[in-house]
Design a protein around this motif. Structure first.
Motif, PDB file in Angstrom:
ATOM      1  N   LYS A 236       3.865  -6.334  21.887  1.00 51.06           N
ATOM      2  CA  LYS A 236       3.184  -6.742  20.660  1.00 51.06           C
ATOM      3  C   LYS A 236       1.809  -6.079  20.557  1.00 51.06           C
ATOM      4  O   LYS A 236       1.424  -5.568  19.496  1.00 51.06           O
ATOM      5  CB  LYS A 236       3.046  -8.260  20.610  1.00 51.06           C
ATOM      6  N   GLU A 237       1.055  -6.095  21.662  1.00 50.10           N
ATOM      7  CA  GLU A 237      -0.270  -5.470  21.637  1.00 50.10           C
ATOM      8  C   GLU A 237      -0.158  -3.968  21.419  1.00 50.10           C
ATOM      9  O   GLU A 237      -0.984  -3.371  20.715  1.00 50.10           O
ATOM     10  CB  GLU A 237      -1.032  -5.780  22.920  1.00 50.10           C
ATOM     11  N   ALA A 238       0.868  -3.343  22.018  1.00 47.94           N
ATOM     12  CA  ALA A 238       1.071  -1.905  21.811  1.00 47.94           C
ATOM     13  C   ALA A 238       1.386  -1.618  20.345  1.00 47.94           C
ATOM     14  O   ALA A 238       0.935  -0.613  19.778  1.00 47.94           O
ATOM     15  CB  ALA A 238       2.200  -1.400  22.706  1.00 47.94           C
ATOM     16  N   SER A 239       2.132  -2.511  19.708  1.00 46.17           N
ATOM     17  CA  SER A 239       2.467  -2.309  18.290  1.00 46.17           C
ATOM     18  C   SER A 239       1.227  -2.450  17.410  1.00 46.17           C
ATOM     19  O   SER A 239       1.112  -1.784  16.375  1.00 46.17           O
ATOM     20  CB  SER A 239       3.550  -3.304  17.852  1.00 46.17           C
ATOM     21  N   LEU A 242      -0.647   0.913  17.109  1.00 45.52           N
ATOM     22  CA  LEU A 242      -0.135   1.804  16.070  1.00 45.52           C
ATOM     23  C   LEU A 242      -0.528   1.319  14.681  1.00 45.52           C
ATOM     24  O   LEU A 242      -0.935   2.105  13.819  1.00 45.52           O
ATOM     25  CB  LEU A 242       1.395   1.903  16.169  1.00 45.52           C
ATOM     26  N   SER A 243      -0.384   0.023  14.460  1.00 52.36           N
ATOM     27  CA  SER A 243      -0.741  -0.533  13.156  1.00 52.36           C
ATOM     28  C   SER A 243      -2.207  -0.269  12.822  1.00 52.36           C
ATOM     29  O   SER A 243      -2.542   0.146  11.695  1.00 52.36           O
ATOM     30  CB  SER A 243      -0.454  -2.042  13.143  1.00 52.36           C
ATOM     31  N   ASN A 279       4.731  -4.798  12.434  1.00 49.18           N
ATOM     32  CA  ASN A 279       3.654  -3.874  12.808  1.00 49.18           C
ATOM     33  C   ASN A 279       4.139  -2.428  12.770  1.00 49.18           C
ATOM     34  O   ASN A 279       3.438  -1.529  12.291  1.00 49.18           O
ATOM     35  CB  ASN A 279       3.129  -4.198  14.205  1.00 49.18           C
ATOM     36  N   ILE A 280       5.361  -2.201  13.288  1.00 53.30           N
ATOM     37  CA  ILE A 280       5.928  -0.849  13.293  1.00 53.30           C
ATOM     38  C   ILE A 280       6.215  -0.388  11.871  1.00 53.30           C
ATOM     39  O   ILE A 280       5.949   0.762  11.496  1.00 53.30           O
ATOM     40  CB  ILE A 280       7.209  -0.805  14.151  1.00 53.30           C
ATOM     41  N   PHE A 283       3.071   0.654  10.269  1.00 54.54           N
ATOM     42  CA  PHE A 283       2.685   1.991  10.715  1.00 54.54           C
ATOM     43  C   PHE A 283       3.486   3.057   9.977  1.00 54.54           C
ATOM     44  O   PHE A 283       2.933   4.078   9.537  1.00 54.54           O
ATOM     45  CB  PHE A 283       2.893   2.110  12.227  1.00 54.54           C
ATOM     46  N   CYS A 284       4.776   2.816   9.817  1.00 54.87           N
ATOM     47  CA  CYS A 284       5.626   3.770   9.097  1.00 54.87           C
ATOM     48  C   CYS A 284       5.156   3.926   7.652  1.00 54.87           C
ATOM     49  O   CYS A 284       5.137   5.049   7.110  1.00 54.87           O
ATOM     50  CB  CYS A 284       7.087   3.310   9.128  1.00 54.87           C
ATOM     51  N   VAL A 285       4.772   2.839   7.029  1.00 55.73           N
ATOM     52  CA  VAL A 285       4.271   2.884   5.659  1.00 55.73           C
ATOM     53  C   VAL A 285       3.007   3.740   5.582  1.00 55.73           C
ATOM     54  O   VAL A 285       2.842   4.554   4.660  1.00 55.73           O
ATOM     55  CB  VAL A 285       3.990   1.457   5.132  1.00 55.73           C
TER      56      VAL A 285
END
Length: 349
Positions: A236-239, A242-243, A279-280, A283-285
């Motif tokens: 979760k923290e890693a995500s 990226l966010s 969150n992912i 990031f993609c957006v």
């Protein structure tokens, strides 16, 4: 009941630098009261407990490990109430802790770091007091030791500092914090990995230059691996890293450097945590928005859509339309409809 009967005052009265054993027990008891609740901590601070500890330190005729341990314990428990402790009293704690850092005893050193953790947990002004003291350098040094009792509070302290102002975050980057955290991203203790990624996520919420520095550092590869960590909280923290990067670097060409990680994002179809998935997706957006912006303004970034398809990310996002979580479902529908031209007749939750 004991507090109401005046036990604090009684314990204060028997503290004497020449009576090590009695003083040790008295300070230990007072420290336990300080660790019990905010009311007791606040009462002790108003009674002058921090000043008592400092006087005891200055009057000790010779070092006594047992007394040093209870002093460290007392400072740590008292500092838990840093929200309502005035800065002048916080400075007394910091100076008391500074003197205790002269020992080699792990128990004392651990409590010293925890004291700084409690001081720096919320207010930028008090984070600055820790920075000004220079004592954070001990935490940076302890990142390389084998003892978790030192590493864990050290990571937390540095994460607290990075949660402060951009200038405070930059101070840590200038100290080489990313180099020192690198090996800890794969530490055997899940909670520690989570704390490491949390610290980095604070850096990723910083300035554009700070995010670019993070993006160009070799630790970024470890962050991508962190998205597949066996521990849910670490993932979760890693995500969030990226966010945060996506939000800060949106519409900047440098964000397109992250296209290489798309191959690693297919895991979202197996991810059970909706927060990580969103969150992912967020990031993609940001990547897609940046591609659209750069394509319209500079004629670059048009390869992003193809990269998404080649990496299988579009298929992965499409599969999320069967996710039972309303937020995941709605977010995936929105991405597909807006960026990939697929119409979906089903109403949003």
């Amino acid at each position: 009941m004991l507090v109401q009967k005046g036990v604090m005052q009684a314990l204060f009265s028997i503290v004497h630098p020449q009576s090590h054993r009695i003083t040790e027990h008295a300070i230990w008891a007072l420290a336990n009261l300080a660790g019990d609740c905010d009311d007791y901590r606040e009462k002790l601070v108003k009674m002058g407990f921090i000043g008592l500890l400092r006087r005891l330190q200055s009057e000790l005729s010779e070092p006594c490990l047992e007394v040093e341990r209870v002093l460290a314990w007392a400072y740590s428990n008292t500092a838990r109430g840093s929200d309502y402790i005035p800065c002048e009293e916080i400075l007394k704690i910091i100076e008391g802790v500074r003197k205790l850092f002269g020992t080699s005893d792990e128990e004392v050193l651990s409590e010293c770091i925890w004291s700084l953790v409690h001081i720096s947990k919320k207010e930028n002004e008090k984070i600055q007091l820790v920075l000004n003291s220079g004592l954070y350098s001990n935490a940076l040094r302890y990142l390389n030791v084998q003892s978790n009792s030192l590493v864990s509070p050290s990571v937390r302290l540095l994460g607290n500092i990075c949660s402060g102002t951009h200038q405070q975050t930059q101070a840590m980057l200038s100290e080489g914090i990313l180099d020192k955290l690198l090996a800890l991203t794969s530490h055997e203790i899940p909670q520690l990995r989570k704390e490491v990624f949390w610290t980095i996520s604070n850096i990723a919420a910083g300035t554009v230059d700070q995010c670019l520095f993070l993006l160009g550092h070799k630790i970024f590869e470890h962050i991508v691996e962190g998205l597949k960590d066996t521990d849910q909280e670490a993932r979760k923290e890693a995500s969030y890293i990226l966010s945060n990067l996506g939000k800060v670097l949106k519409n900047r060409q440098e964000l397109l450097r992250t296209l290489s990680i798309l191959q690693s994002l297919n895991f979202i179809t197996q991810e059970p945590d909706p927060e990580i998935i969103t969150n992912i997706l967020d990031f993609c957006v940001q990547l897609l928005e940046t591609s659209k912006f750069l394509s319209e303004t500079q004629g670059i970034g048009t390869e992003v859509m193809n990269k998404f398809e080649e990496a299988g990310v579009i298929t992965a996002i499409e599969s999320l339309q069967s996710n039972l979580n309303p937020e995941v479902y709605n977010a995936s529908i929105a991405v597909i409809e807006k960026y990939f031209g697929v119409e979906e007749e089903t109403d949003y939750y």
